[in-house]
Scaffold this active site. Structure first.
Site, PDB file in Angstrom:
ATOM      1  N   ALA A 272      56.199 -32.991  94.524  1.00  0.00           N
ATOM      2  CA  ALA A 272      56.557 -31.921  95.108  1.00  0.00           C
ATOM      3  C   ALA A 272      57.248 -30.285  94.066  1.00  0.00           C
ATOM      4  CB  ALA A 272      57.910 -31.779  96.204  1.00  0.00           C
ATOM      5  N   GLU A 276      50.062 -28.286  91.221  1.00  0.00           N
ATOM      6  CA  GLU A 276      49.503 -28.759  90.752  1.00  0.00           C
ATOM      7  C   GLU A 276      48.117 -27.641  90.612  1.00  0.00           C
ATOM      8  OE1 GLU A 276      50.854 -30.321  93.437  1.00  0.00           O
ATOM      9  OE2 GLU A 276      51.083 -32.130  92.602  1.00  0.00           O
ATOM     10  N   ASP A 318      38.171   5.348  65.705  1.00  0.00           N
ATOM     11  CA  ASP A 318      38.747   6.071  64.882  1.00  0.00           C
ATOM     12  C   ASP A 318      37.639   7.180  65.246  1.00  0.00           C
ATOM     13  OD1 ASP A 318      35.486   5.408  64.764  1.00  0.00           O
ATOM     14  OD2 ASP A 318      36.037   4.811  62.444  1.00  0.00           O
TER      15      ASP A 318
END
Length: 344
Positions: A272, A276, A318
């Site tokens: 419990a 899941e 850059d």
């Protein structure tokens, strides 16, 4: 050297010499990681802690006789595996196709004749004929050239093409890429203007771009922040569930004297605690993210990378803008404590 070179009488290597060199130095290919097999992809999914959580939960429910819950969890396991496997396998196939397309063909002089061959068959010593639009197949020294310019942004990051000159020395030492008026061309660069003839000096992993590929192979992939968090969550929940299970077993056994029922009650309590649904929700959302960015022609080799990309807040490039469109223009200037917006 340019004054004495005549392409009309250049003989180049013979096919026998080229075949011998190819056997000695290997194919002119960049180092790359082996494509992951279907089994390797499936194994990476299976070893995820969240996946193991689902499997463990399903087995426990099955042992407890709750077939409905067991089937639901095992169905979730198949969903998780299916989504992740499909997305990553699809990307692997696309990358394999791109590798095939990225192998350029080269015009070389062999046995006194110009021949178009696969780029992977170029060997050191080959005479390479270059023209506008050609992709240079190997690091080479220019023997002759006319108004030749090359785009070397792949190596230097500078999107502006560089001017080339022919070599005046008999055996010049290859220099690093970048800068005008050098007699060297490099594998992977693009001829944007002019024409010339060069002799190949380095192929495959010995080229400048091959050195970059070899360095990238040594970079190990790390777990993303989300993977680290989920691993920690699974570990903590497992310890919590185990602790509650032992507590319930002991309390049930001591108060009621039925240790078997106590064990079953402890396992039920532990189950419990375990969430899941987390693995399924997590996988579905990451797969949806991979699908969405694939609509913009971006391939996601590993689904968890979507989370890393999504957490990026600043993208630094850059000054040339090579990572965008090879173009960049100034929109705002900040100087002396003042910001100035520029018009289009």
């Amino acid at each position: 050297m340019a004054e004495n070179f005549d392409i009309r009488i250049a003989g180049g290597l013979t096919e026998a010499e080229a075949a011998k060199l190819l056997k000695e130095v290997g194919y002119n290919e960049l180092p790359s990681a082996k494509p992951r097999s279907a089994f390797a992809i499936a194994f990476e999914v299976v070893k995820e802690p969240m996946f193991l959580l689902l499997v463990a939960g399903g087995l426990v429910y099955f042992l407890l006789g709750d077939l409905q819950e067991a089937l639901i969890l095992m169905g979730s396991v198949l969903i998780v595996m299916g989504i992740t496997f499909y997305q990553e396998r699809k990307t692997e196939r696309a990358l394999e196709a791109l590798r095939d397309l990225s192998s350029p063909r080269a015009l070389v002089i062999r046995d006194g004749e110009q021949r178009r061959i696969a780029g992977r068959d170029v060997v050191p010593g080959d005479l390479i004929v270059l023209a506008e639009g050609d992709r240079v197949p190997a690091d080479a020294v220019l023997l002759s050239c006319t108004n030749l310019s090359a785009d070397e942004s792949l190596l230097t990051g500078e999107s502006v093409s560089v001017r080339k000159v022919c070599s005046e020395a008999d055996s010049p030492v290859m220099a690093r890429p970048g800068g005008d008026d050098l007699p060297f061309v490099y594998s992977g660069s693009l001829v944007v203007q002019g024409q010339g003839v060069a002799v190949a000096r380095a192929t495959g992993i010995n080229t400048e771009i091959g050195k970059i590929g070899r360095a990238l192979q040594q970079v190990k992939s790390e777990e993303t922040a989300l993977q680290k968090e989920t691993n920690l969550l699974v570990r903590n929940l497992a310890l919590l569930g185990l602790g509650l299970c032992l507590l319930v077993v002991v309390a049930y056994g001591l108060t009621r004297g039925d240790w078997l029922q106590g064990i079953l009650a402890g396992i039920t309590t532990a189950m419990a605690v375990l969430p899941e649904e987390f693995p399924v929700v997590l996988t579905v959302f990451l797969a949806l993210g991979a699908w969405r960015i694939s609509q913009n022609n971006v391939l996601t080799r590993r689904v968890p990378a979507v989370e890393t990309l999504g957490s990026a807040t600043v993208l630094c490039t850059d000054k040339t803008g090579t990572l965008t469109l090879n173009r960049m223009k100034v929109k705002k200037i900040f100087a002396n404590g003042e910001s100035v917006e520029l018009d289009d």
